[in-house]
Design an enzyme around this catalytic site. Structure first.
Site, PDB file in Angstrom:
ATOM      1  N   ILE A  80      34.925-109.837 -32.997  1.00  0.00           N
ATOM      2  CA  ILE A  80      33.788-110.700 -33.280  1.00  0.00           C
ATOM      3  C   ILE A  80      33.690-110.987 -34.778  1.00  0.00           C
ATOM      4  O   ILE A  80      34.141-110.189 -35.593  1.00  0.00           O
ATOM      5  CB  ILE A  80      32.484-110.040 -32.741  1.00  0.00           C
ATOM      6  CG1 ILE A  80      31.299-111.002 -32.753  1.00  0.00           C
ATOM      7  CG2 ILE A  80      32.175-108.747 -33.480  1.00  0.00           C
ATOM      8  CD1 ILE A  80      30.073-110.491 -31.995  1.00  0.00           C
ATOM      9  N   CYS A  81      33.149-112.139 -35.120  1.00  0.00           N
ATOM     10  CA  CYS A  81      32.869-112.579 -36.485  1.00  0.00           C
ATOM     11  C   CYS A  81      34.156-112.815 -37.270  1.00  0.00           C
ATOM     12  O   CYS A  81      34.951-113.651 -36.903  1.00  0.00           O
ATOM     13  CB  CYS A  81      31.933-111.597 -37.192  1.00  0.00           C
ATOM     14  SG  CYS A  81      31.199-112.266 -38.701  1.00  0.00           S
ATOM     15  N   ALA A  82      34.387-112.078 -38.344  1.00  0.00           N
ATOM     16  CA  ALA A  82      35.612-112.230 -39.132  1.00  0.00           C
ATOM     17  C   ALA A  82      36.780-111.478 -38.503  1.00  0.00           C
ATOM     18  O   ALA A  82      37.937-111.775 -38.785  1.00  0.00           O
ATOM     19  CB  ALA A  82      35.389-111.742 -40.562  1.00  0.00           C
TER      20      ALA A  82
END
Length: 185
Positions: free
Chosen positions: A101-103
């Site tokens: 998730i995210c970066a």
């Protein structure tokens, strides 16, 4: 019962880790938090110390899924870990779910694992999803083969529920969504 390894690196984003962990544990998945160093205490991006269930050097078997929480510093620490890369490749070869998730989806991207796959991540990091088709704002969670990627903290619930759906069932994901009063789309 399906097992999920959650790799925690110094600087991980708290909500991106804890919200999916909470949801998956409610669904009775065997979620194991794993420090990527030999120190079981991992400090999050906002200075919260978390004691992992185990350390990466103690892992002796593959799980059904690996989950990488984001956070810029945490993601960079994941990228720099040879032990993390080895576990990712071991799980990829075994056909297990690789999620982030995210970066953190950029860990898979920079390893060349997302070539030809649909994937999403935090906006602005998509150039590090090498060879992937970035789904951007179209999807909060992208699933393509064994890869599950999500955009960021605001999509943590959607991500956790998708993992439950994939590892147990859609009905179980809906049950957990109902328990936490989340209007699942």
């Amino acid at each position: 019962m399906s097992k999920v390894y959650v790799f925690l690196a110094e600087g991980f984003e708290e909500s991106e880790a804890v919200v999916p962990i909470d949801l998956m544990r409610r669904a009775r998945l065997d979620v194991v938090t794993v420090s990527i160093t030999e120190d079981p205490v991992v400090v999050s991006s906002h200075g919260i110390p978390v004691t992992a269930d185990t350390t990466i050097g103690s892992l002796t078997e593959t799980a059904d899924a690996i989950f990488l929480p984001g956070g810029l510093k945490g993601t960079n620490n994941l990228k720099e870990s040879e032990a993390v890369a080895a576990k990712i490749l071991e799980h990829k070869e075994a056909g297990k779910i690789l999620s982030a998730i995210c970066a953190a989806p950029t860990v898979y991207g920079l390893m060349g694992l997302l070539e030809g796959k649909k994937a999403t991540c935090y906006p602005g990091k998509e150039t590090e999803l090498l060879g992937a088709e970035w789904t951007g704002a179209v999807q909060t969670v992208a699933v393509d083969g064994q890869f599950v990627t999500s955009r960021g903290m605001g999509t943590s619930i959607d991500f956790g529920l998708k993992m439950i759906e994939l590892l147990i069932s859609d009905a179980k994901a809906q049950e957990i969504a109902n328990q936490v009063l989340y209007p699942r789309a």
